[in-house]
Design an enzyme around this catalytic site. Structure first.
Site, PDB file in Angstrom:
ATOM      1  N   LYS A 181       0.839  -1.200   0.000  1.00 15.79           N
ATOM      2  CA  LYS A 181       0.000   0.000   0.000  1.00 15.79           C
ATOM      3  C   LYS A 181       0.878   1.256   0.000  1.00 15.79           C
ATOM      4  O   LYS A 181       2.092   1.176   0.175  1.00 15.79           O
ATOM      5  CB  LYS A 181      -0.914   0.010   1.223  1.00 15.79           C
ATOM      6  CG  LYS A 181      -1.651  -1.292   1.486  1.00 15.79           C
ATOM      7  CD  LYS A 181      -2.768  -1.577   0.504  1.00 15.79           C
ATOM      8  CE  LYS A 181      -3.562  -2.778   0.969  1.00 15.79           C
ATOM      9  NZ  LYS A 181      -4.538  -3.254  -0.010  1.00 15.79           N
TER      10      LYS A 181
HETATM   11  C1  LIG Z   1      -5.332  -4.383   0.585  1.00 13.49           C
HETATM   12  C2  LIG Z   1      -6.799  -4.417   0.504  1.00 13.49           C
HETATM   13  C3  LIG Z   1      -7.584  -4.810   1.600  1.00 13.49           C
HETATM   14  C4  LIG Z   1      -7.026  -5.227   2.948  1.00 13.49           C
HETATM   15  O1  LIG Z   1      -6.030  -6.121   2.893  1.00 13.49           O
HETATM   16  P1  LIG Z   1      -5.246  -6.661   4.179  1.00 13.49           P
HETATM   17  O2  LIG Z   1      -4.210  -7.531   3.556  1.00 13.49           O
HETATM   18  O3  LIG Z   1      -6.230  -7.443   4.987  1.00 13.49           O
HETATM   19  O4  LIG Z   1      -4.701  -5.518   4.935  1.00 13.49           O
HETATM   20  C5  LIG Z   1      -8.958  -4.759   1.466  1.00 13.49           C
HETATM   21  N1  LIG Z   1      -9.537  -4.365   0.328  1.00 13.49           N
HETATM   22  C6  LIG Z   1      -8.817  -3.976  -0.741  1.00 13.49           C
HETATM   23  C7  LIG Z   1      -9.532  -3.509  -1.954  1.00 13.49           C
HETATM   24  C8  LIG Z   1      -7.424  -4.016  -0.691  1.00 13.49           C
HETATM   25  O5  LIG Z   1      -6.700  -3.649  -1.775  1.00 13.49           O
END
Ligand SMILES: *Cc1c(COP(=O)(O)O)cnc(C)c1O
Length: 374
Positions: A181
């Site tokens: 992210k």
């Molecule tokens: C990254 C992401 C998440 C959450 O991911 P985690 O690995 O649980 O932190 C949720 N929704 C979307 C659209 C994502 O890109």
């Protein structure tokens, strides 16, 4: 040498922040948790934040805090990371998919109303690839029908629509801090909201169903351990302090790609739409419709063979085998999503790519396209 699809941007500031926590008496539920939550509220522009151990946990707790469970329906997009739908399933509620807008790639506002039934409780829209386009329309529909919105902003930290920040659209809004992210805590996430009662419920659910009162072994509801340690929060604080710098560096890499691929009519190259300030999460190009899904898969294989990491963000969620089997979805149910998903190529995208790296990736991409196109 591999060219990575994503890489975190970690400096000595992050390392010093983490080490300082390790020298302190509080590795969890300490001062860095409160500081990180405060920094998030100020950055996003909401009253409260509840940090949790993943974006998925944040979505799940947000839905639970709204009282959503078995017998309820929640409208969401089939074009996303799987967690936006599985978090709904975890509560016992049913995810109801509607097709996407072919331009924004987000939930199509015009498709939502036809999917609303007396069982519908909420909408989970996703800012796919960081883009909040259409979110004002989704909120307007939710309000008209008395539905809550759990905004999956996990890809959109730092984006805005007409000056309104991602993370301010939902009744509750959720960010994720996995290492791919914009900013990372290693693993982690956060729920943002202005509603104090929802905050109290999320705080309790995150910490074994404990009461807000200071009685450690009083549990007033079924809860979870979704806490985020102070080690992770210190990392997040150092990252959030650098978000403008990280955003700018990512925008720089996006611009190189856009310039080098500007004349490429075999591709749809991403750009920030009008009215959107895009905090770049990924750089996903799409093959023209004349290419088949097999062409796309061959392109991914060939780029990987040349040590360039690429990905097919995202396969349609309704066609994930266990979801298709459980709810009876099949190919053709959401044609726009399926058409888009079959032609996406996520290119390497992070702040440590040089202009030469980007040129190399674009050169290989063009070369493979030459071998594919008839
Ligand atoms: C990254 C992401 C998440 C959450 O991911 P985690 O690995 O649980 O932190 C949720 N929704 C979307 C659209 C994502 O890109």
């Amino acid at each position: 040498m591999q060219i990575y699809l994503s890489r975190p941007d970690i400096t000595e500031k992050e390392i010093a922040g983490v080490v300082a926590v390790l020298r302190s008496p509080n590795l969890s539920l300490g001062p860095k948790l409160t500081e990180f939550e405060g920094a998030l509220t100020r950055y996003v522009g909401r009253r409260r934040a509840v940090a949790v151990n993943s974006g998925t946990s944040g979505l799940f707790l947000s839905l639970l805090a709204l009282g959503i469970g078995a017998g309820d329906e929640v409208i969401t997009t089939p074009f996303s990371f799987v967690a936006s739908a599985t978090s709904i399933m975890m509560t016992g509620a049913r995810p109801v998919f509607v097709d996407i807008d072919p331009v924004s790639l987000n939930l199509h506002p015009d498709a939502i109303e036809a999917a609303i039934t007396p069982r519908t409780r909420a909408i989970v829209p996703v800012e796919v690839f960081g883009n909040p386009a259409g979110f004002d329309a989704v909120c307007e529909i939710a309000e008209r029908h008395g539905l809550s919105v759990v905004e999956d902003s996990c890809e959109a930290l730092g984006s805005a629509l007409h000056g309104r920040r991602a993370g301010t659209f939902g009744t509750l809004s959720v960010f994720g801090f996995y290492p791919n992210k914009q900013i990372t805590t290693g693993e982690g996430g956060a729920i943002l909201t202005d509603d104090e009662a929802l905050v109290d419920r999320c705080v309790s659910l995150r910490n074994q169903g404990r009461s807000a009162a200071d009685r450690w072994l009083l549990h007033e509801r079924l809860g979870y351990n979704f806490r985020l340690s102070d080690i992770n929060c210190a990392l997040g604080l150092a990252q959030l302090a650098r978000i403008d710098e990280i955003k700018a560096a990512r925008a720089h890499v996006a611009r190189w790609y856009q310039e080098m691929l500007a004349d490429e009519d075999r591709l749809i190259v991403p750009a920030a739409p009008d009215g959107v300030e895009l905090s770049w999460f990924v750089f996903v190009v799409r093959l023209a419709e004349s290419f088949s899904p097999d062409d796309r898969d061959r392109l991914l294989d060939e780029m990987r063979r040349q040590k360039i990491q690429v990905s097919n963000y995202f396969p349609p969620i309704h066609l994930q085998p266990f979801i298709a089997a459980r709810y009876g979805y099949g190919p053709g149910d959401f044609p726009v999503c399926e058409q888009v998903a079959a032609r996406t190529v996520a290119l390497p995208f992070h702040t440590q790519l040089s202009e030469e790296d980007v040129a190399f990736v674009c050169g290989v991409l063009r070369g493979v396209l030459d071998t594919l196109h008839r």
